[in-house]
Design an enzyme around this catalytic site. Sequence first.
Site, PDB file in Angstrom:
ATOM      1  N   ASP A  47      -2.440   3.348  -1.811  1.00  0.00           N
ATOM      2  CA  ASP A  47      -2.898   2.472  -0.728  1.00  0.00           C
ATOM      3  C   ASP A  47      -3.927   1.459  -1.227  1.00  0.00           C
ATOM      4  O   ASP A  47      -4.013   0.350  -0.702  1.00  0.00           O
ATOM      5  CB  ASP A  47      -3.442   3.278   0.452  1.00  0.00           C
ATOM      6  CG  ASP A  47      -3.183   2.567   1.778  1.00  0.00           C
ATOM      7  OD1 ASP A  47      -2.086   1.996   1.939  1.00  0.00           O
ATOM      8  OD2 ASP A  47      -4.072   2.556   2.643  1.00  0.00           O
ATOM      9  N   GLU A  88     -12.864  -2.160   3.342  1.00  0.00           N
ATOM     10  CA  GLU A  88     -11.852  -1.165   3.012  1.00  0.00           C
ATOM     11  C   GLU A  88     -11.722  -0.992   1.497  1.00  0.00           C
ATOM     12  O   GLU A  88     -11.619   0.134   1.003  1.00  0.00           O
ATOM     13  CB  GLU A  88     -10.525  -1.636   3.593  1.00  0.00           C
ATOM     14  CG  GLU A  88      -9.592  -0.525   4.013  1.00  0.00           C
ATOM     15  CD  GLU A  88      -8.503  -1.064   4.932  1.00  0.00           C
ATOM     16  OE1 GLU A  88      -8.839  -1.457   6.069  1.00  0.00           O
ATOM     17  OE2 GLU A  88      -7.343  -1.107   4.518  1.00  0.00           O
ATOM     18  N   GLU A 140      -1.094  -3.155  10.699  1.00  0.00           N
ATOM     19  CA  GLU A 140      -2.354  -2.563  11.155  1.00  0.00           C
ATOM     20  C   GLU A 140      -2.137  -1.488  12.220  1.00  0.00           C
ATOM     21  O   GLU A 140      -2.773  -0.427  12.194  1.00  0.00           O
ATOM     22  CB  GLU A 140      -3.281  -3.650  11.703  1.00  0.00           C
ATOM     23  CG  GLU A 140      -3.682  -4.719  10.687  1.00  0.00           C
ATOM     24  CD  GLU A 140      -4.651  -4.235   9.627  1.00  0.00           C
ATOM     25  OE1 GLU A 140      -4.350  -3.260   8.909  1.00  0.00           O
ATOM     26  OE2 GLU A 140      -5.717  -4.869   9.492  1.00  0.00           O
ATOM     27  N   GLU A 210       6.590   1.293   6.127  1.00  0.00           N
ATOM     28  CA  GLU A 210       5.499   2.257   6.354  1.00  0.00           C
ATOM     29  C   GLU A 210       5.994   3.699   6.196  1.00  0.00           C
ATOM     30  O   GLU A 210       5.296   4.539   5.630  1.00  0.00           O
ATOM     31  CB  GLU A 210       4.864   2.049   7.731  1.00  0.00           C
ATOM     32  CG  GLU A 210       4.032   0.764   7.849  1.00  0.00           C
ATOM     33  CD  GLU A 210       2.716   0.815   7.073  1.00  0.00           C
ATOM     34  OE1 GLU A 210       2.201   1.911   6.786  1.00  0.00           O
ATOM     35  OE2 GLU A 210       2.202  -0.272   6.737  1.00  0.00           O
TER      36      GLU A 210
END
Length: 223
Positions: A47, A88, A140, A210
């Site tokens: 990620d 992040e 998101e 995803e």
Amino acid sequence: MSNIPATDTWLRKHRLVYDGATRHPFILSIRNGSVDFSSFKRWLGQDYIFVRSLVPFVASVLMKSCKESDSESDMDVILGGVASMNDEIKWFQNQAGKFHVSLTSVVPQNANLKYCRFLESLTSSEIEYAVAITAFWAIEVVYQESFAHCLEEGNKIPQELQETCERWGNDGFGAYCKSLRDIVDRCLQKASPEVVSKAEVVFLSVVEHEVEFWNMSRGEAPA
Ligand code: HMH
């Protein structure tokens, strides 16, 4: 033209695949505490790579909003997204230290490379703002819904992963995703049927990417 917001229509129509992304076994394992830490570490490293390649994509969305949006507030919402990505990236570096993951030696896996290539294709100037902002919202909201689900009543999240769940599952992130969703619905209300259908295809592609991304946490041969 229908008065039903596009995102409502899609979420109803594509509920199964959407739930496949937001209720993935990896997410359920975080929620019920059975998560395998080596899976979590794999996800963390992958990620980090993904979020770094999200930056140029979001920059392209920001640029499109400046050129094509009829609402000045879009820029503020997207800029907020840029700011949270900055946090992040630092958060990932910090977590990597805690979990002893060496970010410099992570090899991007196939599903990650494919997802990043897909994002890059969306940076093209030929991609309409409405289509690009749809992708951004979908990216998101899958994380927001997944981690918010982890935090719901009755969870047994391992204490070490609480922060991860709060990062994307918190109410502020939820409100930000709702702002993105409102932009998508506003843009698509005025868009041609062709653009609306392109946006729907992009929405589904994001959701599918995803699912593949979560699947990577199980471990497979690197690309
Ligand atoms: C794969 N999708 C993926 N990673 C993320 N960090 C997000 C969405 C949310 O920013």
